[in-house]
Design a protein around this motif. Structure first.
Motif, PDB file in Angstrom:
ATOM      1  N   PHE A 240     -20.529  32.546   6.591  1.00 17.16           N
ATOM      2  CA  PHE A 240     -20.425  32.173   5.213  1.00 17.16           C
ATOM      3  C   PHE A 240     -21.551  31.767   4.550  1.00 17.16           C
ATOM      4  O   PHE A 240     -22.608  31.578   4.971  1.00 17.16           O
ATOM      5  CB  PHE A 240     -19.923  30.392   5.319  1.00 17.16           C
ATOM      6  CG  PHE A 240     -19.402  29.696   4.072  1.00 17.16           C
ATOM      7  CD1 PHE A 240     -18.220  30.097   3.270  1.00 17.16           C
ATOM      8  CD2 PHE A 240     -20.441  29.004   3.473  1.00 17.16           C
ATOM      9  CE1 PHE A 240     -18.177  29.194   2.195  1.00 17.16           C
ATOM     10  CE2 PHE A 240     -20.259  28.528   2.287  1.00 17.16           C
ATOM     11  CZ  PHE A 240     -18.932  28.454   1.455  1.00 17.16           C
ATOM     12  N   SER A 241     -21.544  32.008   3.284  1.00 20.51           N
ATOM     13  CA  SER A 241     -22.908  32.215   2.594  1.00 20.51           C
ATOM     14  C   SER A 241     -22.356  31.755   1.090  1.00 20.51           C
ATOM     15  O   SER A 241     -21.341  31.871   0.530  1.00 20.51           O
ATOM     16  CB  SER A 241     -23.522  33.295   2.448  1.00 20.51           C
ATOM     17  OG  SER A 241     -22.726  34.397   1.878  1.00 20.51           O
ATOM     18  N   ALA A 242     -23.478  31.144   0.116  1.00 16.01           N
ATOM     19  CA  ALA A 242     -23.168  31.006  -1.025  1.00 16.01           C
ATOM     20  C   ALA A 242     -24.566  30.895  -1.979  1.00 16.01           C
ATOM     21  O   ALA A 242     -25.527  30.788  -1.429  1.00 16.01           O
ATOM     22  CB  ALA A 242     -22.681  29.434  -1.323  1.00 16.01           C
ATOM     23  N   GLY A 243     -24.527  31.206  -3.220  1.00 14.30           N
ATOM     24  CA  GLY A 243     -25.698  31.531  -3.837  1.00 14.30           C
ATOM     25  C   GLY A 243     -25.283  31.712  -5.291  1.00 14.30           C
ATOM     26  O   GLY A 243     -24.195  32.089  -5.917  1.00 14.30           O
ATOM     27  N   VAL A 244     -26.142  31.248  -6.134  1.00 17.85           N
ATOM     28  CA  VAL A 244     -26.271  31.506  -7.475  1.00 17.85           C
ATOM     29  C   VAL A 244     -26.297  33.013  -7.966  1.00 17.85           C
ATOM     30  O   VAL A 244     -27.412  33.453  -7.726  1.00 17.85           O
ATOM     31  CB  VAL A 244     -27.275  30.770  -8.499  1.00 17.85           C
ATOM     32  CG1 VAL A 244     -27.171  31.003  -9.886  1.00 17.85           C
ATOM     33  CG2 VAL A 244     -27.034  29.257  -8.059  1.00 17.85           C
ATOM     34  N   ALA A 245     -25.390  33.485  -8.543  1.00 16.47           N
ATOM     35  CA  ALA A 245     -25.390  34.943  -9.039  1.00 16.47           C
ATOM     36  C   ALA A 245     -25.409  36.003  -8.162  1.00 16.47           C
ATOM     37  O   ALA A 245     -25.800  37.330  -8.179  1.00 16.47           O
ATOM     38  CB  ALA A 245     -26.434  35.330 -10.241  1.00 16.47           C
ATOM     39  N   ASN A 246     -24.936  35.532  -6.846  1.00 20.57           N
ATOM     40  CA  ASN A 246     -25.096  36.415  -5.761  1.00 20.57           C
ATOM     41  C   ASN A 246     -23.749  36.942  -5.257  1.00 20.57           C
ATOM     42  O   ASN A 246     -22.990  36.230  -4.937  1.00 20.57           O
ATOM     43  CB  ASN A 246     -25.808  35.739  -4.551  1.00 20.57           C
ATOM     44  CG  ASN A 246     -25.897  36.597  -3.316  1.00 20.57           C
ATOM     45  OD1 ASN A 246     -25.604  37.630  -3.299  1.00 20.57           O
ATOM     46  ND2 ASN A 246     -26.288  36.123  -2.239  1.00 20.57           N
TER      47      ASN A 246
END
Length: 358
Positions: A307-313
């Protein structure tokens, strides 16, 4: 031999569609079958219904659709949403239905019933959704539409939101679908050509609660139904071609009233992402068939197992759009669902995980 042939004769059909049908109305009952496909049949009504409550319950042979055994084959259709019919025009309608077994319980193919319960439980939070449906067009020979018969087109690059011959394929088909959705009352918000040639996307939303699944399923029906007339088969497979080609997803944009509140929204978004991380594998389990072929960490996807999360990714499981990060409120985009995901399942689990679980 081709197994997909366009047989519609518009020139022969046109005069019949102009005939007066009196006060009668043709209602196309549409449902989801045991394989996640679509089925339909038509009923004549004495007059136009004013609401779903005016429509009759109907039934069909579930043993022929993968939804019931032959010795107990009746499955019942309960109307749940009405749309205008762009094929017959006039007062005629399309009727989206839920499937129920003869004991009154939802059929195994019916994910809408549970989704409705979830949305009703979370109504005070005002869950909004916008789904981005990617799909790939195939021709009568089972090959990607418009591709060279004995080879491949040039590599990806010029096709995304492309313009011009050799860059865009079947725009007439796409425009027909777009206009049909608008006529029918589907809340379609846009279209674009995608990264792989002859791969397209349409967006539906924003829709609140159960309407998201209803509108996306009807948009899918219109896509497949129009394909009959063009001799084109739209595919929702998440990786229709192996190799260095993009797969197809159904990116799911999601927000609640708290996420949309200036000054407080980002905290609500971050809280939701933490909850989504804890239930990553549970989400993957209902996010579509063959999604492992797509979620490889390549071609603008995240890893299926991490799982991963990020702005504009665009390579993350959850993307926070740049403008949302800048203004501090808005929505999140779950990029994990496959193109063939059931919208009732993805919207339901997003709400369950972020609003109804501890």
């Amino acid at each position: 031999m081709s197994d997909l042939i366009a047989t519609k004769r518009s020139d022969l059909l046109a005069p019949y569609l102009k005939l007066d049908q009196g006060s009668k109305v043709q209602a196309e009952y549409i449902w989801i079958d045991g394989e996640g496909g679509l089925r339909c049949k038509t009923m004549t009504l004495d007059k136009a219904p004013t609401s779903v409550a005016d429509l009759k319950e109907w039934n069909f042979d579930g043993s022929s659709t993968g939804q019931a055994p032959g010795d107990n084959s009746d499955v019942f259709l309960r109307p749940c949403a009405i749309f205008k019919d762009p094929f017959r025009g006039g007062p005629n309608i399309l009727v989206l239905c839920e499937c129920y077994d003869n004991d009154g319980t939802p059929n195994k193919s019916n994910y809408r019933a549970q989704c409705k319960k979830v949305m009703d439980s979370a109504k005070e939070h005002e869950p909004w959704f916008g789904l981005e449906q990617e799909y790939t067009l195939f021709d009568a020979d089972g090959q990607v539409f418009g591709w060279p018969k004995m080879g491949f087109p040039g590599p990806q690059g010029p096709y995304y939101c492309g313009v011009g011959a050799g860059r865009v394929f079947a725009r007439d088909f796409i425009e027909a679908h777009y206009r049909a959705c608008l006529y029918a009352g589907v809340n379609i918000s846009g279209i674009n050509a995608e990264v792989m040639p002859s791969q397209w996307e349409f967006q539906v939303g924003p829709c609140e609660g159960i309407e998201m699944g209803d509108h996306l399923w009807m948009a899918r029906f219109l896509l497949v139904r129009i394909g009959e007339e063009w001799g084109i088969k739209p595919s929702l497979h998440p990786k229709p071609l192996k190799g260095d080609w993009n797969g197809a997803g159904c990116h799911s944009n999601y927000s609640t009233a708290a996420m949309r509140t200036p000054g407080k929204g980002m905290a609500a978004i971050e809280d939701a992402i933490k909850k989504l991380e804890k239930k990553h594998l549970e989400h993957i389990a209902v996010y579509g068939e063959d999604n492992d072929q797509r979620l490889t960490g390549k071609h603008e996807t995240a890893s299926m197992t991490t799982f991963s999360a990020g702005v504009a990714n665009r390579g993350a499981s959850i993307r926070i759009p740049r403008h949302v990060g800048a203004q501090g409120y808005g929505y999140l985009e779950d990029r994990r669902p496959a193109s063939n995901v059931d919208p009732y399942r993805v919207t339901s689990i997003l709400v369950e995980t972020t609003l109804l679980s501890n």
